[in-house]
Enzyme design. Structure first.
Site, PDB file in Angstrom:
ATOM      1  N   ASP A  13      49.003  54.699  21.564  1.00  0.00           N
ATOM      2  CA  ASP A  13      47.642  54.825  22.112  1.00  0.00           C
ATOM      3  C   ASP A  13      46.819  55.906  21.430  1.00  0.00           C
ATOM      4  O   ASP A  13      45.977  56.545  22.057  1.00  0.00           O
ATOM      5  CB  ASP A  13      47.696  55.094  23.638  1.00  0.00           C
ATOM      6  CG  ASP A  13      48.428  54.002  24.377  1.00  0.00           C
ATOM      7  OD1 ASP A  13      48.268  52.833  23.988  1.00  0.00           O
ATOM      8  OD2 ASP A  13      49.167  54.317  25.323  1.00  0.00           O
ATOM      9  N   LYS A  16      44.689  53.669  17.074  1.00  0.00           N
ATOM     10  CA  LYS A  16      44.989  52.999  15.785  1.00  0.00           C
ATOM     11  C   LYS A  16      44.027  51.837  15.530  1.00  0.00           C
ATOM     12  O   LYS A  16      43.569  51.633  14.408  1.00  0.00           O
ATOM     13  CB  LYS A  16      46.422  52.447  15.794  1.00  0.00           C
ATOM     14  CG  LYS A  16      47.498  53.496  15.941  1.00  0.00           C
ATOM     15  CD  LYS A  16      48.876  52.892  16.065  1.00  0.00           C
ATOM     16  CE  LYS A  16      49.172  52.219  17.386  1.00  0.00           C
ATOM     17  NZ  LYS A  16      49.279  53.121  18.552  1.00  0.00           N
ATOM     18  N   GLY A  40      48.637  47.598  23.023  1.00  0.00           N
ATOM     19  CA  GLY A  40      47.329  47.338  23.619  1.00  0.00           C
ATOM     20  C   GLY A  40      46.298  47.961  22.699  1.00  0.00           C
ATOM     21  O   GLY A  40      46.104  49.166  22.724  1.00  0.00           O
ATOM     22  N   HIS A  41      45.689  47.161  21.856  1.00  0.00           N
ATOM     23  CA  HIS A  41      44.807  47.687  20.815  1.00  0.00           C
ATOM     24  C   HIS A  41      43.356  47.352  21.131  1.00  0.00           C
ATOM     25  O   HIS A  41      42.962  46.191  21.137  1.00  0.00           O
ATOM     26  CB  HIS A  41      45.230  47.141  19.447  1.00  0.00           C
ATOM     27  CG  HIS A  41      46.571  47.661  19.011  1.00  0.00           C
ATOM     28  ND1 HIS A  41      47.226  47.239  17.889  1.00  0.00           N
ATOM     29  CD2 HIS A  41      47.352  48.618  19.560  1.00  0.00           C
ATOM     30  CE1 HIS A  41      48.372  47.906  17.776  1.00  0.00           C
ATOM     31  NE2 HIS A  41      48.474  48.738  18.790  1.00  0.00           N
ATOM     32  N   GLN A 224      52.572  51.049  18.737  1.00  0.00           N
ATOM     33  CA  GLN A 224      53.282  52.169  19.352  1.00  0.00           C
ATOM     34  C   GLN A 224      53.105  53.432  18.489  1.00  0.00           C
ATOM     35  O   GLN A 224      52.101  53.543  17.811  1.00  0.00           O
ATOM     36  CB  GLN A 224      54.774  51.854  19.579  1.00  0.00           C
ATOM     37  CG  GLN A 224      55.031  50.778  20.627  1.00  0.00           C
ATOM     38  CD  GLN A 224      54.832  49.359  20.132  1.00  0.00           C
ATOM     39  OE1 GLN A 224      55.399  48.972  19.132  1.00  0.00           O
ATOM     40  NE2 GLN A 224      54.025  48.584  20.832  1.00  0.00           N
TER      41      GLN A 224
END
Ligand code: IMO
Ligand code: MG
Length: 428
Positions: A13, A16, A40-41, A224
């Site tokens: 988080d 990225k 979760g991007h 990650q």
């Protein structure tokens, strides 16, 4: 034109996706190489926000090709949801998404097992995202897996699923006293998913090889973060893949000589979601303030993230194990209202000074952060577009982070939008 790995350098988080989306304008191909729908991007572009779990964050740029590499554990249902969402919002995916035929498939047994294991572990649970990641990787390594290419052949799929079903259903009964999953409907459902995805499934290794020969520029998008890496993180409180830059090569099938730059994304502070030690965690109102201003709630699970000060031993370790060439420092603006800011420069462990994040989780739990306090800048940085626009105390803070990590700063992010970025030295 460098080929770049963009890698999380803390506990995930780090922002990225914003950096990948931003750099995509210089690239041709964006590749996910590990992890799965646990990621979760979040990408904010053209006043729209998208959260991707599987599709690479470069998809918002027309004409760029997004590859889901062999190192990913692929959930076909999630991929179809994301593709449908993109199409419904007018983003073309035709010939722009390629899925590795040799990536492993997340199956209902994996998701069920992830949840059953966590429930049984009680207090020692990892706090996984429940997306079946660990069980899928373990079946891959244990040679019980189903690969994406198998979804295209009833004969192959049936053989592979019957194997998994025998093995996992036995485990469900004996270990968890849980209901078995009938393989027949799963075979039908996954054959149908294979039909829906057929146009995207291919030999991505040869595609990337040809692309490199034709001087296409690749971004390898990490998911990650380094301290969640199964080898280098706070084991067992980690994810089940290698999240470090070296895995970009293995998880996409290109040689390590392909990689020219490794950009380590770090937040200007630290967060962690899930269980496990976190030396600079703030369980007080300062932590709450970071969470509220930073919107620190999981993009995959909605869980509140644990928040703390910037931790140099973490980032030094990330610099070492990833071979970082640049830092991308994100969410600097979250610190805009703080009067004072702390930086953890080292740890005290058993009376000794420790500069480097330890390997053993028992040691991490005993580490006492050593802090340096610096004055805040107490004004907004969101409109800054160059280093010289930044208030002097923000410049000092960033310089100190870079000095402690011994890595130069490539990008600074001062907001979620694309243009809320300062480019320092990224070598287009
Ligand atoms: P992105 O790509 C932050 C954490 C989980 C848990 C541990 C294991 O958005 O940075 P898993 O479901 O992978 O078996 O869970 O890893 N975790 C993440 N934390 N960001 C992520 O992804 C994460 N993906 C997994 O919370 O502690
Ligand atoms: Mg995330």
């Amino acid at each position: 034109m460098p080929n770049r790995v963009v890698i999380g350098s803390q506990w995930g988080d780090e922002g990225k996706a914003k950096i990948v989306d931003f750099l995509t304008k210089y690239a041709d191909i964006i590749v996910r190489f590990q992890g799965g729908a646990n990621a979760g991007h979040t990408v904010k572009a053209d006043d729209r926000e998208f959260i991707f779990h599987l599709i690479p964050s470069g998809i918002m740029h027309p004409n760029k090709v997004c590859v889901i590499g062999n190192g990913v554990v692929f959930d076909p249902k999630q991929a179809i949801l994301e593709i449908k969402d993109l199409v419904s919002k007018g983003i073309s995916v035709e010939n722009r998404i390629l899925i590795a035929e040799n990536a492993h498939v997340v199956l209902p047994w994996h998701i069920a097992c992830d949840k059953l294991k966590e429930a049984k572990a009680g207090k020692s649970a990892i706090g996984t995202t429940g997306r079946g990641i660990g069980p899928c990787y373990s079946d891959k390594v244990n040679r019980h897996g189903v690969r994406v290419g198998d979804l295209l052949s009833e004969q192959e799929l049936r053989a592979r699923i019957e194997d998994i079903a025998t093995f996992r259903n036995e485990e469900f009964k004996k270990m968890f006293d849980a209901e078995p999953i009938d393989p027949e409907p799963v075979i039908k459902e996954y054959l149908d998913l294979g039909k829906q995805l057929k146009a995207y499934i291919c030999d991505t290794v040869s595609y990337l090889f040809e692309g490199l020969k034709n001087k296409k520029q690749i971004i390898f998008e990490g998911a990650q973060g380094t301290i969640l890496d199964v080898d280098h993180g706070t084991y067992p409180f980690v994810t089940s893949s290698n999240t470090v830059a070296g895995y970009a090569s293995c998880g996409s099938g290109v040689g390590p000589t392909t990689i020219d730059q490794v950009i380590g994304v770090v937040k200007a502070y630290t967060t962690r979601v899930g269980n496990g030690p976190f030396p600079t965690e703030l369980s007080d109102e300062t932590g709450d303030k970071l969470r509220e201003i930073g919107g620190e709630y999981g993009a995959t699970t909605g869980r509140p993230r644990r928040c703390g000060w910037f931790d140099a031993p973490v980032v030094r370790k990330a610099a070492a194990v990833n071979g970082l060439t640049h830092l991308a420092i994100t969410k600097l603006d979250v610190l805009d209202t703080f009067k004072e800011i702390k930086i953890c420069t080292s740890y005290k462990l058993e009376g000794k000074d420790l500069l480097f994040f330890p390997n053993r989780v028992e040691q991490v739990s005993l580490c006492e952060p050593v802090y340096e306090t610096v004055p805040g800048w107490e004004c907004s940085t969101t409109n800054c577009r160059s280093w010289s626009d930044l208030p002097p105390n923000a410049q000092k803070y960033l310089t100190r982070i870079s000095e402690l990590a011994d890595v130069k700063i490539g990008i600074i992010s001062i907001g979620a939008k694309r243009d809320e970025s300062i480019i320092m030295d990224i070598g287009e």
